[in-house]
Design an enzyme around this catalytic site. Structure first.
Site, PDB file in Angstrom:
ATOM      1  N   GLU A   1     -19.614  10.760  57.937  1.00  0.00           N
ATOM      2  CA  GLU A   1     -18.356  11.328  58.446  1.00  0.00           C
ATOM      3  C   GLU A   1     -17.205  10.368  58.131  1.00  0.00           C
ATOM      4  O   GLU A   1     -17.446   9.182  57.852  1.00  0.00           O
ATOM      5  CB  GLU A   1     -18.458  11.531  59.971  1.00  0.00           C
ATOM      6  CG  GLU A   1     -19.567  12.499  60.322  1.00  0.00           C
ATOM      7  CD  GLU A   1     -19.617  12.835  61.809  1.00  0.00           C
ATOM      8  OE1 GLU A   1     -18.875  12.208  62.602  1.00  0.00           O
ATOM      9  OE2 GLU A   1     -20.407  13.736  62.155  1.00  0.00           O
TER      10      GLU A   1
ATOM     11  N   TRP B   1     -17.619  12.609  51.599  1.00  0.00           N
ATOM     12  CA  TRP B   1     -18.385  11.976  50.519  1.00  0.00           C
ATOM     13  C   TRP B   1     -19.714  12.702  50.287  1.00  0.00           C
ATOM     14  O   TRP B   1     -20.738  12.057  50.166  1.00  0.00           O
ATOM     15  CB  TRP B   1     -18.691  10.509  50.836  1.00  0.00           C
ATOM     16  CG  TRP B   1     -17.522   9.602  50.921  1.00  0.00           C
ATOM     17  CD1 TRP B   1     -17.124   8.893  52.009  1.00  0.00           C
ATOM     18  CD2 TRP B   1     -16.594   9.307  49.869  1.00  0.00           C
ATOM     19  NE1 TRP B   1     -16.001   8.175  51.713  1.00  0.00           N
ATOM     20  CE2 TRP B   1     -15.652   8.402  50.397  1.00  0.00           C
ATOM     21  CE3 TRP B   1     -16.460   9.714  48.551  1.00  0.00           C
ATOM     22  CZ2 TRP B   1     -14.592   7.895  49.656  1.00  0.00           C
ATOM     23  CZ3 TRP B   1     -15.404   9.212  47.802  1.00  0.00           C
ATOM     24  CH2 TRP B   1     -14.497   8.313  48.358  1.00  0.00           C
TER      25      TRP B   1
ATOM     26  N   ALA C   1     -34.971   9.426  49.155  1.00  0.00           N
ATOM     27  CA  ALA C   1     -33.886   9.328  48.173  1.00  0.00           C
ATOM     28  C   ALA C   1     -33.695   7.885  47.699  1.00  0.00           C
ATOM     29  O   ALA C   1     -33.474   7.628  46.509  1.00  0.00           O
ATOM     30  CB  ALA C   1     -32.605   9.873  48.783  1.00  0.00           C
TER      31      ALA C   1
ATOM     32  N   ILE D   1     -20.926  -7.814  25.897  1.00  0.00           N
ATOM     33  CA  ILE D   1     -21.534  -7.947  24.567  1.00  0.00           C
ATOM     34  C   ILE D   1     -20.879  -6.972  23.587  1.00  0.00           C
ATOM     35  O   ILE D   1     -20.703  -7.274  22.407  1.00  0.00           O
ATOM     36  CB  ILE D   1     -23.072  -7.729  24.647  1.00  0.00           C
ATOM     37  CG1 ILE D   1     -23.715  -8.906  25.384  1.00  0.00           C
ATOM     38  CG2 ILE D   1     -23.679  -7.562  23.251  1.00  0.00           C
ATOM     39  CD1 ILE D   1     -25.219  -8.753  25.619  1.00  0.00           C
TER      40      ILE D   1
ATOM     41  N   GLU E   1     -26.305   5.898  50.108  1.00  0.00           N
ATOM     42  CA  GLU E   1     -27.698   5.732  50.552  1.00  0.00           C
ATOM     43  C   GLU E   1     -27.913   4.385  51.223  1.00  0.00           C
ATOM     44  O   GLU E   1     -28.976   3.785  51.121  1.00  0.00           O
ATOM     45  CB  GLU E   1     -28.673   5.849  49.367  1.00  0.00           C
ATOM     46  CG  GLU E   1     -28.636   7.169  48.665  1.00  0.00           C
ATOM     47  CD  GLU E   1     -29.489   8.223  49.321  1.00  0.00           C
ATOM     48  OE1 GLU E   1     -30.034   7.925  50.400  1.00  0.00           O
ATOM     49  OE2 GLU E   1     -29.580   9.313  48.767  1.00  0.00           O
ATOM     50  N   GLY E   2     -26.875   3.878  51.882  1.00  0.00           N
ATOM     51  CA  GLY E   2     -26.929   2.558  52.511  1.00  0.00           C
ATOM     52  C   GLY E   2     -26.321   1.542  51.566  1.00  0.00           C
ATOM     53  O   GLY E   2     -26.730   1.437  50.412  1.00  0.00           O
TER      54      GLY E   2
END
Ligand code: TGC
Ligand code: FAD
Length: 393
Positions: A141, A170, A251, A346, A372-373
């Protein structure tokens, strides 16, 4: 826009010999699909900040949606290493495409299968597995991200139905979703999962614009204004924060494999570029500084491959605990993020263009570090597991 996809694999320690023949076949088929369907178009979609909806049907056909769900409900009944390999190969193409599949399989199908009624399983799972319907998962939220237990989205019992009010933000897949699995509190502060269907009065899914990351993934909000939902849409078999958090285990496991896919693509691109790019009369791969970068990349990829393989074995045996999953998610995303940055250097100036996949992966991984944390939250989960002391609050 991007150059031809020349990726042919990245397995320095023959880790894939630890897999079964079926695992290797899955890798081959998903890799071939990504090369044919994702690589040729993904850069343009990312540049235009648009989700390639036409891939949904194909994702369903290759079994990317809920591969561990039993065949009876439209899944494939595969093991968790197969699931990890599918996520690795999809994210080698783009984190946004892996995200689409992660959400559908782990965050929508998994809870409906694990906590839903037989009627809910039969109604939703086959259509979600084929991609006929898309789903999204509403936990976060505006004021409750890392601390989802503080959520204020609520529902009230109104007899035959419940009335749901609140907002989630989100949310991956929200703008394209046919259904949304929303986590909300009842009048006693107990968190429950509720399935919303597009078209319910008072339910809207505005799209989130101006992202610099996961640009080929559709992100949005879920706005619920006194939405009347039949009681039969509540998941009957789970109560409390452990409901949504248990979905995250699945997940996060997928992300621990997926991020390695992005790292493999960047390493492979950088190695090929360094062997071809001539400066001061020789390939830049011949300079010690570039070799240090490349050698460290393949070392980190190899360590991560071994970690997620072992995690997959434990998960197949029902022995992977959430803290082990947190460690693997955090490690894979961290090493992948560092590898994208080294690979970009590179490639010199070419590294910032859409001619190569590297900068797109680098920007995508900024979201993967957070969703996801967050990186910090996963470190604190490890900290709590090894010390027994909670440093969150
Ligand atoms: P806490 O008191 O520790 O736990 C509450 C209850 O939940 C249980 N639990 C778990 N159960 C299963 N799996 C897990 N991983 C679990 N972690 C905790 C716990 O045992 C307890 O159960 P019970 O029976 O005692 O009630 O909860 P807390 O409020 O202190 O929070 C802990 C914390 C911070 C680790 C947790 O809330 C957290 O993980 N925060 C991060 C939030 C997060 O990851 N959000 C992700 C949103 S979804 C998303 O990002 C999708 S991106 C998709 C894509 O595009 O790929
Ligand atoms: P906050 O929680 O406000 O954190 C801000 C900072 O504070 C972070 O660095 C964090 O690590 C730190 N912090 C917070 N608490 C602590 C603490 N106790 N100790 C130390 N540091 C702390 N959510 C869904 O529900 N479904 C989705 O499909 C979904 N998809 C997403 C897609 C994208 C592209 C993005 C960016 C996010 C998505 N999310 C989704 C939300 C995501 O899970 C949250 O962004 C994430 O959990 C962090 O929450 P926050 O953004 O509110 O950050």
């Amino acid at each position: 826009m991007s150059s031809k996809d020349l990726f042919s694999g990245c397995d320095y320690f023959q880790v894939e010999e630890l897999w079964t023949e079926e695992h290797r076949l899955i890798r081959d088929s998903i890799r071939a699909w990504v090369k044919k369907e994702v690589s040729p178009i993904i850069e343009d979609y990312a540049q235009n900040s648009s989700f390639p909806k036409q891939l949904i049907k194909g994702l369903g056909e290759i079994g990317a949606f809920g591969p561990t769900i039993p065949v009876k409900y439209g899944g494939q009944g595969l093991d968790y290493i197969s699931y990890g390999i599918i996520m690795q190969e999809l994210e080698r193409g783009d984190s946004g495409i892996r995200s689409t599949a992660s959400v559908q399989g782990s965050l929508v199908m998994y809870p409906i299968y694990e906590y839903g009624s037989e009627e809910q399983r039969n109604k939703y799972l086959p259509k979600l597995a084929s991609g006929e319907w898309m789903g999204c998962f509403g936990l976060t939220e505006p004021d409750h991200g890392s601390n989802p237990g503080g959520m204020i989205t609520r529902y009230k019992d109104q007899g035959d139905f419940v009335e749901l009010t609140g907002a989630k933000m989100w949310i991956s897949n929200a703008p394209i979703a046919d259904i949304a699995l929303v986590w909300a509190k009842d009048e006693n502060d107990i968190i429950r999962g509720i399935i919303l269907e597009r078209g319910m009065e008072g339910f809207t899914t505005p799209e989130t614009h101006h992202k610099w990351s996961l640009r080929a993934s559709a992100t949005g909000e879920l706005v619920m204004d006194h939405v009347k939902v039949p009681k039969s849409n509540i998941l009957p078999n789970v109560k409390g924060l452990k409901g949504p958090l248990s979905c995250l285990n699945s997940a996060r496991f997928g992300i621990s494999w997926g991020a390695i896919g992005a790292a493999m693509d960047c390493y492979d691109t950088a190695l090929r570029y360094a062997k071809q790019r001539i400066q001061f009369g020789k390939p830049i791969a011949g300079f010690q500084l570039q070799q240090k970068k490349l050698a460290e990349m393949i070392t980190e990829i190899t360590k991560a491959q071994l970690m997620v393989w072992r995690l997959g074995v434990l998960k197949n045996e029902g022995r992977a605990n959430p803290s082990q999953i947190s460690m693997a998610k955090r490690n894979s995303v961290e090493i992948a993020s560092q590898i994208t940055r080294e690979a970009r250097q590179i490639l010199g100036g070419m590294g910032i263009t859409g001619e190569y996949s590297v900068m797109r992966h680098m920007m995508n991984l900024e979201s993967v570090l957070t969703y996801e944390g967050t990186h910090d939250i996963h470190l604190l989960i490890t900290g709590m597991d090894i010390t027994g002391l909670d440093a969150f609050k």
